[in-house]
Design a protein around this motif. Structure first.
Motif, PDB file in Angstrom:
ATOM      1  N   LEU A  97       0.831  -1.209   0.000  1.00 17.02           N
ATOM      2  CA  LEU A  97       0.000   0.000   0.000  1.00 17.02           C
ATOM      3  C   LEU A  97       0.862   1.253   0.000  1.00 17.02           C
ATOM      4  CD1 LEU A  97      -2.817  -1.005   2.519  1.00 17.02           C
ATOM      5  CD2 LEU A  97      -2.914  -0.991   0.013  1.00 17.02           C
ATOM      6  N   ASP A  98       1.922   1.251   0.798  1.00 15.69           N
ATOM      7  CA  ASP A  98       2.834   2.405   0.820  1.00 15.69           C
ATOM      8  C   ASP A  98       3.459   2.626  -0.557  1.00 15.69           C
ATOM      9  OD1 ASP A  98       2.291   2.884   3.488  1.00 15.69           O
ATOM     10  OD2 ASP A  98       4.138   1.944   4.220  1.00 15.69           O
ATOM     11  N   PHE A  99       3.881   1.534  -1.191  1.00 11.80           N
ATOM     12  CA  PHE A  99       4.459   1.632  -2.532  1.00 11.80           C
ATOM     13  C   PHE A  99       3.432   2.214  -3.504  1.00 11.80           C
ATOM     14  CE2 PHE A  99       5.372   0.005  -6.760  1.00 11.80           C
ATOM     15  CZ  PHE A  99       6.723   0.259  -6.890  1.00 11.80           C
ATOM     16  N   ALA A 100       2.209   1.715  -3.470  1.00  9.85           N
ATOM     17  CA  ALA A 100       1.157   2.198  -4.367  1.00  9.85           C
ATOM     18  C   ALA A 100       0.874   3.683  -4.140  1.00  9.85           C
ATOM     19  CB  ALA A 100      -0.121   1.382  -4.182  1.00  9.85           C
ATOM     20  N   LYS A 101       0.776   4.075  -2.878  1.00 11.19           N
ATOM     21  CA  LYS A 101       0.470   5.475  -2.577  1.00 11.19           C
ATOM     22  C   LYS A 101       1.562   6.402  -3.075  1.00 11.19           C
ATOM     23  CE  LYS A 101      -0.633   4.530   1.824  1.00 11.19           C
ATOM     24  NZ  LYS A 101      -1.055   4.713   3.223  1.00 11.19           N
ATOM     25  N   GLN A 108      -7.847   6.092  -3.934  1.00  6.60           N
ATOM     26  CA  GLN A 108      -8.291   4.837  -3.338  1.00  6.60           C
ATOM     27  C   GLN A 108      -7.599   3.655  -4.013  1.00  6.60           C
ATOM     28  OE1 GLN A 108     -12.475   4.135  -3.700  1.00  6.60           O
ATOM     29  NE2 GLN A 108     -12.474   4.232  -5.923  1.00  6.60           N
ATOM     30  N   ILE A 109      -7.523   2.571  -3.258  1.00  8.78           N
ATOM     31  CA  ILE A 109      -6.964   1.315  -3.748  1.00  8.78           C
ATOM     32  C   ILE A 109      -8.044   0.259  -3.572  1.00  8.78           C
ATOM     33  CG2 ILE A 109      -5.185  -0.449  -3.392  1.00  8.78           C
ATOM     34  CD1 ILE A 109      -3.381   1.846  -2.293  1.00  8.78           C
ATOM     35  N   THR A 110      -8.261  -0.528  -4.621  1.00  7.74           N
ATOM     36  CA  THR A 110      -9.258  -1.577  -4.557  1.00  7.74           C
ATOM     37  C   THR A 110      -8.595  -2.936  -4.736  1.00  7.74           C
ATOM     38  OG1 THR A 110      -9.723  -1.415  -6.932  1.00  7.74           O
ATOM     39  CG2 THR A 110     -11.088  -0.080  -5.457  1.00  7.74           C
ATOM     40  N   LEU A 111      -9.287  -3.960  -4.291  1.00  9.10           N
ATOM     41  CA  LEU A 111      -8.861  -5.340  -4.530  1.00  9.10           C
ATOM     42  C   LEU A 111     -10.087  -6.226  -4.479  1.00  9.10           C
ATOM     43  CD1 LEU A 111      -9.009  -6.991  -1.614  1.00  9.10           C
ATOM     44  CD2 LEU A 111      -6.848  -5.852  -1.231  1.00  9.10           C
ATOM     45  N   SER A 112      -9.931  -7.433  -5.008  1.00  9.77           N
ATOM     46  CA  SER A 112     -10.984  -8.439  -4.943  1.00  9.77           C
ATOM     47  C   SER A 112     -10.386  -9.703  -4.363  1.00  9.77           C
ATOM     48  CB  SER A 112     -11.556  -8.712  -6.332  1.00  9.77           C
ATOM     49  OG  SER A 112     -12.159  -7.551  -6.854  1.00  9.77           O
ATOM     50  N   VAL A 113     -11.152 -10.357  -3.501  1.00  9.96           N
ATOM     51  CA  VAL A 113     -10.675 -11.553  -2.805  1.00  9.96           C
ATOM     52  C   VAL A 113     -11.802 -12.582  -2.777  1.00  9.96           C
ATOM     53  CG1 VAL A 113     -11.288 -10.522  -0.557  1.00  9.96           C
ATOM     54  CG2 VAL A 113      -9.636 -12.403  -0.646  1.00  9.96           C
ATOM     55  N   ALA A 114     -11.438 -13.848  -2.951  1.00 14.93           N
ATOM     56  CA  ALA A 114     -12.432 -14.919  -2.853  1.00 14.93           C
ATOM     57  C   ALA A 114     -13.048 -14.893  -1.454  1.00 14.93           C
ATOM     58  CB  ALA A 114     -11.787 -16.268  -3.130  1.00 14.93           C
ATOM     59  N   THR A 150     -12.307  -1.741  -0.733  1.00 17.82           N
ATOM     60  CA  THR A 150     -11.651  -0.489  -1.078  1.00 17.82           C
ATOM     61  C   THR A 150     -10.961   0.112   0.133  1.00 17.82           C
ATOM     62  OG1 THR A 150     -11.978   1.663  -2.145  1.00 17.82           O
ATOM     63  CG2 THR A 150     -13.708   0.944  -0.674  1.00 17.82           C
ATOM     64  N   TYR A 151      -9.876   0.804  -0.147  1.00 17.58           N
ATOM     65  CA  TYR A 151      -9.030   1.449   0.871  1.00 17.58           C
ATOM     66  C   TYR A 151      -8.884   2.908   0.473  1.00 17.58           C
ATOM     67  CZ  TYR A 151      -4.687   2.512   3.427  1.00 17.58           C
ATOM     68  OH  TYR A 151      -3.713   3.071   4.241  1.00 17.58           O
ATOM     69  N   GLN A 152      -9.219   3.807   1.369  1.00 19.32           N
ATOM     70  CA  GLN A 152      -9.087   5.246   1.099  1.00 19.32           C
ATOM     71  C   GLN A 152      -7.696   5.702   1.509  1.00 19.32           C
ATOM     72  OE1 GLN A 152     -11.505   6.787  -0.644  1.00 19.32           O
ATOM     73  NE2 GLN A 152     -12.523   4.786  -0.563  1.00 19.32           N
ATOM     74  N   CYS A 153      -6.973   6.296   0.568  1.00 15.52           N
ATOM     75  CA  CYS A 153      -5.578   6.683   0.806  1.00 15.52           C
ATOM     76  C   CYS A 153      -5.492   8.027   1.516  1.00 15.52           C
ATOM     77  CB  CYS A 153      -4.816   6.795  -0.524  1.00 15.52           C
ATOM     78  SG  CYS A 153      -4.757   5.229  -1.407  1.00 15.52           S
ATOM     79  N   VAL A 154      -4.583   8.083   2.464  1.00 15.61           N
ATOM     80  CA  VAL A 154      -4.289   9.321   3.165  1.00 15.61           C
ATOM     81  C   VAL A 154      -2.764   9.446   3.181  1.00 15.61           C
ATOM     82  CG1 VAL A 154      -4.478  10.605   5.316  1.00 15.61           C
ATOM     83  CG2 VAL A 154      -6.303   9.033   4.640  1.00 15.61           C
TER      84      VAL A 154
END
Length: 155
Positions: A97-101, A108-114, A150-154
């Motif tokens: 997440l730190d790398f993406a930000k 925001q960052i999204t992902l899908s998981v089974a 979803t993850y809201q970035c700060v």
């Protein structure tokens, strides 16, 4: 401390051929979905979006980053099988997440998981992901329920 580096062909082949998960988690073995396997092993299709996570000299996982739109990055990830389920997930996820930000500056960052992957969902919630919706997806020779989060970035 974890470092993310662009995935090499040798690393992609090692992950695809040698990372095998136990029990229901074998769902995440690379060869479980032939289309995903072809994409994972093709350096052109991987492009600049696939990174390995290094702990010293060891590859302990990977992240895939896909820009959905100006505000959103969708991620995929995998952790080395012998490191799953032993309490390393939060630190691993935070590194991605730190790398993406810092690399993509998303809102925001999204992902899908089974949905059966309760231990991953627990980790995602622990770092701040929220459930958005469930959906059915055909993959790995069947149709499975997934949870979009979803993850809201700060920054």
């Amino acid at each position: 401390m974890y470092i993310l580096k662009k995935m090499t062909q040798e690393q992609a082949e090692d992950i695809a051929n040698n990372w095998h998960y136990n029990d229901e988690y074998s769902f995440y073995d690379m060869e479980a979905d032939k289309e995903d396997l072809v994409e994972f092993l093709d350096s052109e299709q991987r492009g600049e979006s696939m990174f390995v996570v290094m702990a010293g000299e060891d590859v302990i996982g990977y992240f895939y980053f896909n820009r959905v739109d100006k505000e959103t990055i969708d991620i995929g990830l995998g952790m080395k099988p012998n490191l799953t389920g032993v309490g390393k997930g939060v630190e691993f996820l935070k590194a991605g997440l730190d790398f993406a930000k810092h690399t993509y500056n998303p809102d925001q960052i999204t992902l899908s998981v089974a949905t059966f992957n309760h231990r991953a969902i627990k980790v995602y919630k622990k770092v701040g992901f929220e459930e958005v919706q469930t959906f059915m997806q055909t993959t790995n020779g069947g149709c499975f329920e997934f949870l979009k989060m979803t993850y809201q970035c700060v920054l």
